[in-house]
Design an enzyme around this catalytic site. Structure first.
Site, PDB file in Angstrom:
ATOM      1  N   PHE A   1     -11.915 -26.186  20.397  1.00 46.50           N
ATOM      2  CA  PHE A   1     -11.395 -27.423  19.820  1.00 46.50           C
ATOM      3  C   PHE A   1      -9.996 -27.231  19.233  1.00 46.50           C
ATOM      4  CE2 PHE A   1     -16.108 -28.403  18.884  1.00 46.50           C
ATOM      5  CZ  PHE A   1     -16.267 -29.037  20.110  1.00 46.50           C
TER       6      PHE A   1
ATOM      7  N   TYR B   1     -22.432 -34.699   4.276  1.00 47.76           N
ATOM      8  CA  TYR B   1     -22.943 -33.347   4.023  1.00 47.76           C
ATOM      9  C   TYR B   1     -22.091 -32.658   2.954  1.00 47.76           C
ATOM     10  CZ  TYR B   1     -23.538 -28.332   4.438  1.00 47.76           C
ATOM     11  OH  TYR B   1     -23.713 -27.006   4.137  1.00 47.76           O
TER      12      TYR B   1
ATOM     13  N   SER C   1     -20.870 -24.388  -0.296  1.00 51.86           N
ATOM     14  CA  SER C   1     -20.134 -24.137   0.944  1.00 51.86           C
ATOM     15  C   SER C   1     -18.634 -24.195   0.690  1.00 51.86           C
ATOM     16  CB  SER C   1     -20.523 -25.234   1.939  1.00 51.86           C
ATOM     17  OG  SER C   1     -19.608 -25.282   2.998  1.00 51.86           O
TER      18      SER C   1
ATOM     19  N   LYS D   1     -28.060 -29.888   7.044  1.00 55.29           N
ATOM     20  CA  LYS D   1     -26.732 -29.257   7.061  1.00 55.29           C
ATOM     21  C   LYS D   1     -25.829 -29.615   8.235  1.00 55.29           C
ATOM     22  CE  LYS D   1     -28.088 -25.212   9.676  1.00 55.29           C
ATOM     23  NZ  LYS D   1     -27.924 -23.803   9.935  1.00 55.29           N
TER      24      LYS D   1
ATOM     25  N   LYS E   1     -22.828 -31.536  -1.164  1.00 55.91           N
ATOM     26  CA  LYS E   1     -22.629 -30.226  -1.820  1.00 55.91           C
ATOM     27  C   LYS E   1     -21.805 -30.393  -3.098  1.00 55.91           C
ATOM     28  CE  LYS E   1     -24.845 -27.664   1.009  1.00 55.91           C
ATOM     29  NZ  LYS E   1     -26.122 -27.110   0.571  1.00 55.91           N
TER      30      LYS E   1
HETATM   31  P1  NAD Z   1     -31.409 -24.084   7.763  1.00 54.31           P
HETATM   32  O1  NAD Z   1     -31.508 -25.504   8.229  1.00 54.31           O
HETATM   33  O2  NAD Z   1     -31.692 -23.009   8.750  1.00 54.31           O
HETATM   34  O3  NAD Z   1     -32.343 -23.865   6.480  1.00 54.31           O
HETATM   35  C1  NAD Z   1     -32.646 -24.888   5.575  1.00 54.31           C
HETATM   36  C2  NAD Z   1     -34.157 -24.882   5.399  1.00 54.31           C
HETATM   37  O4  NAD Z   1     -34.507 -25.911   4.472  1.00 54.31           O
HETATM   38  C3  NAD Z   1     -34.901 -25.180   6.693  1.00 54.31           C
HETATM   39  O5  NAD Z   1     -35.906 -24.193   6.880  1.00 54.31           O
HETATM   40  C4  NAD Z   1     -35.528 -26.553   6.462  1.00 54.31           C
HETATM   41  O6  NAD Z   1     -36.757 -26.688   7.136  1.00 54.31           O
HETATM   42  C5  NAD Z   1     -35.660 -26.585   4.947  1.00 54.31           C
HETATM   43  N1  NAD Z   1     -35.626 -27.923   4.345  1.00 54.31           N
HETATM   44  C6  NAD Z   1     -34.734 -28.927   4.531  1.00 54.31           C
HETATM   45  N2  NAD Z   1     -35.054 -29.983   3.772  1.00 54.31           N
HETATM   46  C7  NAD Z   1     -36.153 -29.650   3.049  1.00 54.31           C
HETATM   47  C8  NAD Z   1     -36.936 -30.311   2.073  1.00 54.31           C
HETATM   48  N3  NAD Z   1     -36.653 -31.561   1.704  1.00 54.31           N
HETATM   49  N4  NAD Z   1     -37.992 -29.671   1.550  1.00 54.31           N
HETATM   50  C9  NAD Z   1     -38.297 -28.406   1.937  1.00 54.31           C
HETATM   51  N5  NAD Z   1     -37.595 -27.715   2.856  1.00 54.31           N
HETATM   52  C10 NAD Z   1     -36.527 -28.342   3.406  1.00 54.31           C
HETATM   53  O7  NAD Z   1     -29.950 -23.908   7.134  1.00 54.31           O
HETATM   54  P2  NAD Z   1     -29.201 -22.576   6.699  1.00 54.31           P
HETATM   55  O8  NAD Z   1     -28.076 -22.351   7.643  1.00 54.31           O
HETATM   56  O9  NAD Z   1     -30.171 -21.493   6.435  1.00 54.31           O
HETATM   57  O10 NAD Z   1     -28.551 -23.097   5.328  1.00 54.31           O
HETATM   58  C11 NAD Z   1     -29.185 -22.898   4.076  1.00 54.31           C
HETATM   59  C12 NAD Z   1     -28.363 -23.570   2.996  1.00 54.31           C
HETATM   60  O11 NAD Z   1     -27.028 -23.050   3.031  1.00 54.31           O
HETATM   61  C13 NAD Z   1     -28.220 -25.087   3.178  1.00 54.31           C
HETATM   62  O12 NAD Z   1     -28.258 -25.696   1.913  1.00 54.31           O
HETATM   63  C14 NAD Z   1     -26.852 -25.233   3.791  1.00 54.31           C
HETATM   64  O13 NAD Z   1     -26.279 -26.480   3.498  1.00 54.31           O
HETATM   65  C15 NAD Z   1     -26.096 -24.106   3.112  1.00 54.31           C
HETATM   66  N6  NAD Z   1     -24.938 -23.642   3.900  1.00 54.31           N
HETATM   67  C16 NAD Z   1     -25.102 -23.265   5.201  1.00 54.31           C
HETATM   68  C17 NAD Z   1     -24.000 -22.880   5.948  1.00 54.31           C
HETATM   69  C18 NAD Z   1     -24.156 -22.498   7.403  1.00 54.31           C
HETATM   70  O14 NAD Z   1     -23.158 -22.498   8.120  1.00 54.31           O
HETATM   71  N7  NAD Z   1     -25.335 -22.146   7.891  1.00 54.31           N
HETATM   72  C19 NAD Z   1     -22.732 -22.850   5.353  1.00 54.31           C
HETATM   73  C20 NAD Z   1     -22.598 -23.220   4.006  1.00 54.31           C
HETATM   74  C21 NAD Z   1     -23.723 -23.612   3.277  1.00 54.31           C
HETATM   75  N1  UDP Z   2     -15.279 -24.586  17.388  1.00 59.73           N
HETATM   76  C1  UDP Z   2     -14.917 -24.681  18.723  1.00 59.73           C
HETATM   77  N2  UDP Z   2     -15.876 -25.057  19.632  1.00 59.73           N
HETATM   78  C2  UDP Z   2     -17.162 -25.343  19.270  1.00 59.73           C
HETATM   79  C3  UDP Z   2     -17.519 -25.233  17.894  1.00 59.73           C
HETATM   80  C4  UDP Z   2     -16.540 -24.863  16.983  1.00 59.73           C
HETATM   81  O1  UDP Z   2     -13.776 -24.429  19.081  1.00 59.73           O
HETATM   82  O2  UDP Z   2     -17.980 -25.695  20.132  1.00 59.73           O
HETATM   83  C5  UDP Z   2     -14.273 -24.145  16.381  1.00 59.73           C
HETATM   84  C6  UDP Z   2     -14.001 -25.134  15.271  1.00 59.73           C
HETATM   85  O3  UDP Z   2     -12.982 -26.041  15.651  1.00 59.73           O
HETATM   86  C7  UDP Z   2     -13.590 -24.202  14.116  1.00 59.73           C
HETATM   87  C8  UDP Z   2     -14.409 -22.943  14.360  1.00 59.73           C
HETATM   88  O4  UDP Z   2     -14.787 -22.990  15.741  1.00 59.73           O
HETATM   89  O5  UDP Z   2     -12.217 -23.848  14.229  1.00 59.73           O
HETATM   90  C9  UDP Z   2     -15.676 -22.848  13.503  1.00 59.73           C
HETATM   91  O6  UDP Z   2     -16.418 -24.056  13.655  1.00 59.73           O
HETATM   92  P1  UDP Z   2     -17.905 -24.197  13.116  1.00 59.73           P
HETATM   93  O7  UDP Z   2     -18.390 -25.570  13.509  1.00 59.73           O
HETATM   94  O8  UDP Z   2     -18.727 -23.050  13.576  1.00 59.73           O
HETATM   95  O9  UDP Z   2     -17.769 -24.062  11.538  1.00 59.73           O
HETATM   96  P2  UDP Z   2     -16.885 -24.902  10.488  1.00 59.73           P
HETATM   97  O10 UDP Z   2     -15.815 -23.969  10.044  1.00 59.73           O
HETATM   98  O11 UDP Z   2     -16.385 -26.133  11.145  1.00 59.73           O
HETATM   99  O12 UDP Z   2     -17.864 -25.175   9.395  1.00 59.73           O
END
Ligand code: NAD
Ligand code: UDP
Length: 341
Positions: A219, A150, A125, A85, A154
């Site tokens: 930023f 990334y 996302s 991610k 998605k």
């Molecule tokens: P995370 O990295 O904490 O969790 C993802 C988990 O998947 C990890 O435990 C990792 O070990 C496991 N993993 C990765 N590849 C694998 C594979 N090939 N086989 C088995 N396990 C695997 O991330 P998160 O923040 O918990 O995010 C979870 C989901 O939500 C992701 O798909 C991410 O893209 C999506 N997402 C996250 C955010 C965010 O800001 N955290 C925002 C939007 C979407």
């Molecule tokens: N941001 C920042 N300093 C940092 C990380 C993020 O000012 O070290 C700002 C970034 O420009 C955005 C907001 O914080 O406006 C959220 O960023 P983040 O990377 O957490 O999530 P995003 O919305 O980009 O997925």
């Protein structure tokens, strides 16, 4: 005792969701390869729920592992969190990202098809909306080509799932588009544990606040927003976890494609977030104004009304809750989860 396969269930969002699922009476079966998580989280889930989740260490790209799980447990459906991610890293390692996220999802779908498991909730996302023409963002807004692998992965997975639904109308496919997940479990036992230098705002802030890093770089302060800094829809990870339970309850048995924003419906600027964290930790947090980060947009916040109407779910926790819970997690676990349990 509904068995739900949770890929990536030891990660940040997956672990909080497993906890809420157990509390709602489901039986999570976790599949994770620990590429971005640690086994220690399982002990915390057990401590908080009184139940040790079923855990399979393995990879979603390994078909025999999936087949074995579907044979061994009466899985009713899948919540698919597993994936890589980090936006910046994805630019450097496109093959690894597409292979893990897209090819991994295809292997999962093949195994599901073979096992006749036809229900999936996918972690999408807000990034799929690109730079939206206006805010708040509704689910009907167009999805746009992403500037990084990334985001593109998605979009590709959303498309693949929609194509599956097109030919297999008995599948139930829910795409949950998360806005900015932050916060931690209020106990201080579970939270986000980023490895290396955090990319995201709130883990960076807490690491500055606790003295692990010198100062935050804000930023850009010349965006067309009230204070010039970027505005995002930050959502507490516990609310997000509850959103998955709501999607399971209300949409898992309904065939078709269901798409929901999971956000709070309001935005906060970087400086507002910083203030909330200063309040939570009780001291000022050093920052410097820096140039805009490439690829960032000015504002991104959700219209959360569709999930409220159809999933009967709404975010409950405030920005102050997010900051306080993050801070508790950070102070009680300054180095994150332990390596050895
Ligand atoms: P995370 O990295 O904490 O969790 C993802 C988990 O998947 C990890 O435990 C990792 O070990 C496991 N993993 C990765 N590849 C694998 C594979 N090939 N086989 C088995 N396990 C695997 O991330 P998160 O923040 O918990 O995010 C979870 C989901 O939500 C992701 O798909 C991410 O893209 C999506 N997402 C996250 C955010 C965010 O800001 N955290 C925002 C939007 C979407
Ligand atoms: N941001 C920042 N300093 C940092 C990380 C993020 O000012 O070290 C700002 C970034 O420009 C955005 C907001 O914080 O406006 C959220 O960023 P983040 O990377 O957490 O999530 P995003 O919305 O980009 O997925």
């Amino acid at each position: 005792m509904s068995y739900i396969l949770i890929t990536g269930g030891t990660g940040y969002i997956g672990s909080h969701t497993c906890l809420q699922l157990i509390q709602a009476g489901y039986t999570p079966v976790i599949l994770d390869n620990f590429i971005n998580s640690k086994p220690a989280v399982l002990q915390r889930i057990t401590q908080l729920s009184g139940q040790t989740p079923i855990m399979i260490e393995g990879d979603i790209r390994h078909r025999p592992t999936l087949e074995k799980i579907f044979k061994q447990y009466p899985i009713e459906g899948v919540i698919h969190f597993a994936g890589l991610k980090a936006v910046g890293e994805s630019v450097q390692k496109p093959i690894e990202y597409y292979e893990n996220n897209v090819a991994g999802t295809l292997t999962l779908l093949e195994a599901m098809q073979q096992a006749q498991v036809k229900r999936i909730i996918f972690s999408s996302s807000a990034t799929v909306y690109g730079d939206p023409a206006s805010v708040p963002i509704r689910e009907s807004f167009p999805t746009l080509s992403a500037t990084n692998p990334y985001g593109q992965s998605k979009l590709m997975i959303e498309r693949i799932l929609q194509d599956v639904a097109h030919v297999s109308p008995d599948w139930s496919i829910t795409l949950l588009r998360y806005f900015n997940p932050v916060g931690a479990h209020p106990s201080g036992l579970m939270g986000e544990d980023p490895q290396g230098i955090p990319n995201n705002l709130t883990p960076y802030i807490t690491q500055v606040a606790i003295g692990r890093r010198e100062q935050l770089s804000v930023f850009g302060n010349d965006y067309p927003t009230p204070d010039g800094t970027g505005v995002r829809d930050y959502i507490h990870v516990m609310d997000l976890a509850d959103g998955h339970v709501a999607a399971l309850k209300h949409k898992f048995s309904e065939a078709g494609v269901h798409i929901y924003n999971l956000g709070t419906g309001r935005g906060y600027s970087v400086l507002e977030v910083l203030k909330a964290f200063e309040k939570a930790c009780g001291h000022s947090i050093r920052y410097q104004l820096s140039p805009r980060r490439a690829g960032d947009i000015a504002e991104c916040w959700s219209d959360a009304s569709k999930a409220a109407t159809e999933l009967h779910w709404q975010a409950q926790r405030s920005l102050d809750d997010m900051a306080q819970d993050c801070w508790r997690w950070q102070t009680e676990n300054p180095q994150g989860y332990p390596d050895n349990v």
